[in-house]
Structure formats: structure tokens, C-alpha cells
Scaffold this motif. Sequence first.
Motif, PDB file in Angstrom:
ATOM      1  N   THR A  14       0.800  -1.222   0.000  1.00 53.92           N
ATOM      2  CA  THR A  14       0.000   0.000   0.000  1.00 53.92           C
ATOM      3  C   THR A  14       0.834   1.273   0.000  1.00 53.92           C
ATOM      4  O   THR A  14       0.293   2.371  -0.151  1.00 53.92           O
ATOM      5  N   GLY A  15       2.122   1.166   0.222  1.00 51.87           N
ATOM      6  CA  GLY A  15       2.963   2.361   0.262  1.00 51.87           C
ATOM      7  C   GLY A  15       4.322   2.094  -0.347  1.00 51.87           C
ATOM      8  O   GLY A  15       4.901   1.014  -0.185  1.00 51.87           O
ATOM      9  N   TRP A  16       4.845   3.046  -1.055  1.00 52.43           N
ATOM     10  CA  TRP A  16       6.165   2.910  -1.673  1.00 52.43           C
ATOM     11  C   TRP A  16       6.688   4.304  -1.971  1.00 52.43           C
ATOM     12  O   TRP A  16       5.958   5.291  -1.960  1.00 52.43           O
ATOM     13  N   THR A  17       7.993   4.408  -2.237  1.00 50.10           N
ATOM     14  CA  THR A  17       8.641   5.699  -2.575  1.00 50.10           C
ATOM     15  C   THR A  17       9.586   5.469  -3.745  1.00 50.10           C
ATOM     16  O   THR A  17      10.516   4.652  -3.645  1.00 50.10           O
ATOM     17  N   LEU A  18       9.321   6.172  -4.840  1.00 56.76           N
ATOM     18  CA  LEU A  18      10.153   6.090  -6.051  1.00 56.76           C
ATOM     19  C   LEU A  18      10.975   7.378  -6.149  1.00 56.76           C
ATOM     20  O   LEU A  18      10.438   8.468  -6.054  1.00 56.76           O
ATOM     21  N   THR A  19      12.296   7.220  -6.310  1.00 60.76           N
ATOM     22  CA  THR A  19      13.194   8.382  -6.382  1.00 60.76           C
ATOM     23  C   THR A  19      13.916   8.381  -7.731  1.00 60.76           C
ATOM     24  O   THR A  19      14.540   7.377  -8.092  1.00 60.76           O
ATOM     25  N   ILE A  20      13.817   9.520  -8.428  1.00 62.53           N
ATOM     26  CA  ILE A  20      14.498   9.706  -9.727  1.00 62.53           C
ATOM     27  C   ILE A  20      15.476  10.873  -9.573  1.00 62.53           C
ATOM     28  O   ILE A  20      15.077  11.975  -9.181  1.00 62.53           O
ATOM     29  N   THR A  21      16.742  10.629  -9.909  1.00 62.82           N
ATOM     30  CA  THR A  21      17.764  11.691  -9.842  1.00 62.82           C
ATOM     31  C   THR A  21      18.146  12.065 -11.293  1.00 62.82           C
ATOM     32  O   THR A  21      18.659  11.225 -12.038  1.00 62.82           O
ATOM     33  N   LEU A  22      17.893  13.328 -11.675  1.00 65.87           N
ATOM     34  CA  LEU A  22      18.220  13.822 -13.017  1.00 65.87           C
ATOM     35  C   LEU A  22      19.636  14.421 -13.018  1.00 65.87           C
ATOM     36  O   LEU A  22      20.147  14.795 -11.946  1.00 65.87           O
ATOM     37  N   PRO A  23      20.264  14.536 -14.168  1.00 62.43           N
ATOM     38  CA  PRO A  23      21.645  15.056 -14.197  1.00 62.43           C
ATOM     39  C   PRO A  23      21.751  16.530 -13.856  1.00 62.43           C
ATOM     40  O   PRO A  23      22.826  16.989 -13.447  1.00 62.43           O
ATOM     41  N   ARG A  24      20.693  17.318 -14.027  1.00 58.66           N
ATOM     42  CA  ARG A  24      20.771  18.757 -13.752  1.00 58.66           C
ATOM     43  C   ARG A  24      19.500  19.217 -13.051  1.00 58.66           C
ATOM     44  O   ARG A  24      18.437  18.637 -13.259  1.00 58.66           O
ATOM     45  N   GLU A  25      19.649  20.282 -12.288  1.00 61.32           N
ATOM     46  CA  GLU A  25      18.488  20.815 -11.578  1.00 61.32           C
ATOM     47  C   GLU A  25      17.556  21.574 -12.537  1.00 61.32           C
ATOM     48  O   GLU A  25      16.386  21.767 -12.197  1.00 61.32           O
ATOM     49  N   SER A  26      18.095  22.010 -13.692  1.00 64.60           N
ATOM     50  CA  SER A  26      17.258  22.774 -14.634  1.00 64.60           C
ATOM     51  C   SER A  26      16.234  21.900 -15.334  1.00 64.60           C
ATOM     52  O   SER A  26      15.284  22.407 -15.944  1.00 64.60           O
ATOM     53  N   LEU A  27      16.366  20.613 -15.310  1.00 63.01           N
ATOM     54  CA  LEU A  27      15.401  19.713 -15.945  1.00 63.01           C
ATOM     55  C   LEU A  27      14.142  19.641 -15.065  1.00 63.01           C
ATOM     56  O   LEU A  27      14.217  19.612 -13.846  1.00 63.01           O
ATOM     57  N   ARG A  28      13.027  19.646 -15.767  1.00 62.90           N
ATOM     58  CA  ARG A  28      11.741  19.652 -15.079  1.00 62.90           C
ATOM     59  C   ARG A  28      10.958  18.390 -15.424  1.00 62.90           C
ATOM     60  O   ARG A  28      11.110  17.820 -16.495  1.00 62.90           O
ATOM     61  N   VAL A  29      10.111  17.984 -14.450  1.00 61.92           N
ATOM     62  CA  VAL A  29       9.244  16.805 -14.626  1.00 61.92           C
ATOM     63  C   VAL A  29       7.807  17.300 -14.702  1.00 61.92           C
ATOM     64  O   VAL A  29       7.385  18.110 -13.875  1.00 61.92           O
ATOM     65  N   SER A  30       7.058  16.791 -15.669  1.00 58.26           N
ATOM     66  CA  SER A  30       5.659  17.189 -15.848  1.00 58.26           C
ATOM     67  C   SER A  30       4.855  15.979 -16.288  1.00 58.26           C
ATOM     68  O   SER A  30       5.412  14.908 -16.545  1.00 58.26           O
ATOM     69  N   ALA A  31       3.515  16.202 -16.388  1.00 56.21           N
ATOM     70  CA  ALA A  31       2.575  15.168 -16.873  1.00 56.21           C
ATOM     71  C   ALA A  31       2.717  13.857 -16.094  1.00 56.21           C
ATOM     72  O   ALA A  31       2.788  12.746 -16.640  1.00 56.21           O
ATOM     73  N   VAL A  32       2.792  13.977 -14.740  1.00 51.84           N
ATOM     74  CA  VAL A  32       2.955  12.774 -13.891  1.00 51.84           C
ATOM     75  C   VAL A  32       1.591  12.090 -13.762  1.00 51.84           C
ATOM     76  O   VAL A  32       0.575  12.722 -13.465  1.00 51.84           O
TER      77      VAL A  32
ATOM     78  N   ILE B  10      13.486   2.282  -5.788  1.00 49.42           N
ATOM     79  CA  ILE B  10      12.157   2.037  -5.259  1.00 49.42           C
ATOM     80  C   ILE B  10      12.333   1.478  -3.821  1.00 49.42           C
ATOM     81  O   ILE B  10      12.910   0.407  -3.637  1.00 49.42           O
ATOM     82  N   ASP B  11      11.962   2.288  -2.859  1.00 49.37           N
ATOM     83  CA  ASP B  11      12.149   1.950  -1.445  1.00 49.37           C
ATOM     84  C   ASP B  11      13.625   1.632  -1.147  1.00 49.37           C
ATOM     85  O   ASP B  11      13.965   0.730  -0.359  1.00 49.37           O
ATOM     86  N   GLY B  12      14.520   2.399  -1.831  1.00 52.32           N
ATOM     87  CA  GLY B  12      15.947   2.223  -1.596  1.00 52.32           C
ATOM     88  C   GLY B  12      16.605   1.174  -2.460  1.00 52.32           C
ATOM     89  O   GLY B  12      17.841   0.992  -2.368  1.00 52.32           O
ATOM     90  N   ILE B  13      15.843   0.432  -3.217  1.00 55.43           N
ATOM     91  CA  ILE B  13      16.390  -0.613  -4.088  1.00 55.43           C
ATOM     92  C   ILE B  13      16.496  -0.045  -5.509  1.00 55.43           C
ATOM     93  O   ILE B  13      15.558   0.556  -6.012  1.00 55.43           O
ATOM     94  N   ALA B  14      17.655  -0.279  -6.147  1.00 55.75           N
ATOM     95  CA  ALA B  14      17.901   0.313  -7.489  1.00 55.75           C
ATOM     96  C   ALA B  14      16.930  -0.257  -8.519  1.00 55.75           C
ATOM     97  O   ALA B  14      16.577  -1.444  -8.500  1.00 55.75           O
ATOM     98  N   CYS B  15      16.528   0.632  -9.391  1.00 53.75           N
ATOM     99  CA  CYS B  15      15.635   0.214 -10.486  1.00 53.75           C
ATOM    100  C   CYS B  15      16.443  -0.446 -11.609  1.00 53.75           C
ATOM    101  O   CYS B  15      17.649  -0.205 -11.784  1.00 53.75           O
TER     102      CYS B  15
END
Length: 244
Positions: free
Chosen positions: A167-185, A234-239
Amino acid sequence: MPATPPQPRRTVAIILLDRIVAAAAAVRRVVTGQADVSRATWVAVFAALGVVVATVVSIVSVVRTPEQLAPVTLDAPPSVDQLGTPGPGTPRGQAQPAATSPTTVGSPSASAARPPVEPPSSAPAVTPSSASPTPAALAADFVIEDNALLSYGAAVTISNPGPVPATGWTLTITLPRESLRVSAVEGARATQDGAVWTFVPDGSVGQVPGSGSTRVTFRVNGAAVGATPTACTIDGIACGGLSN
């Protein structure tokens, strides 16, 4: 006429001595034949001699064995403690019996007073209801689905290998630059912290079914080249699916 002087009191010894002398004189007259002896005189002589002899024997026995005459002792009168204090209605001359102390009953021993110890019950222990099984660790795969001039679309498939829904999880994505934006989630809610984007379940697609999967899709804007994520967990485990 002058008064007659009182006669001295004759003691027992003087009386015995007079009788002995009289008896001796009578015997002497009888033996010498100076008196006219009758049968009554003989009886009186022998009676006097018997009395004298008995008296002498008694005196000698008393003088020689005075210790055999034990003195007569009288019992001491009872004490006040033995008689007890008479009650108000008791006559003064009537003694009350001495009070007796009550019989003390010995207290039972500690072993008799202690109740027997019962052996522990052999009833089976009550086991609590089985806890809910823990969901298995989730897995995730990253994939780029389409490229554009200044953006690309990406999708992460989150899989649940276990039978219990997650019922709960945390997905973390690290992009190469801070100027990149994420949309349409879609399928999650995204927050940014510098170049790190964090995705958590939203209300519609929050649960990952047992032995099932769910998808999170989004679009990275800013450049089409050199914008691939440097890390994904995903919950600390590499994708899976990242080339680097």
C-alpha cells in the motif's frame, strides 16, 4: 493464827522417787516379817512395782531416743492467691477456688496452615492470531518511451513479487541537472529537491496488488540529449533499465 506456807509443787521425778521408796519399804517389811502381810498387800506391792518399772522404762526410752518423736507440723493456711478474691455476693468465710489459666491451644505449624501447591495447568497456551504477512520488497524498471526535440517521456513499472498487496512505496528519480523539469505525472505525486524527484502513491493508483504491478509515467523537459536519470530507486532498491 499464822497462815500456812504454800506447799512446794511436786515434780514427776519426786513422785516417782516417793513411790519407789514406799515400795522398797513394803518389800522390806514383808521380807523381814515385821508386818502382818495379807493377800491384798502382796497384790498392792506387785502392782506398785509394776508401775514403777513401767514408768522407769518409759522415761529411759524417751531420754535415749528423742529423735524418734517427730514433731507434729500443721499445714500452713492457704494464701490469698490460692483462694482468689471473693465475689461481691460471696460470704467472707467462704473461699473462692483459685482461677485457672485457660489452656493454650498450640497454633498449627506453617506447613499445616499453608495450602497445598497445585501443579501448573497443562492446558495448551493460547496462541495469538496470526499477524498479517509482510509484503515482499518491490522492484522497479525504468524505460524511455518517446523522445522529442526538447523532452522525452518515461515510465517506471513497479512490480510486487509477493502475494500481499503493497500500500505504500517511494520512487526516487535523480536527473543530471536541476534545470530539468518533470511534468505530466500519472500514477503518483511528484516533489522536487534540487535534481532529485520523489514520487509517492496518489489516491487512485496507490496500491500495488500481490503478484501484480503498477505504472508511473512522467515527462522530462529541458533537453533531449544528456537528460537521462543518473539514479532510480524504489524503497531504496535500485531500479532496472538504466544503462549507467
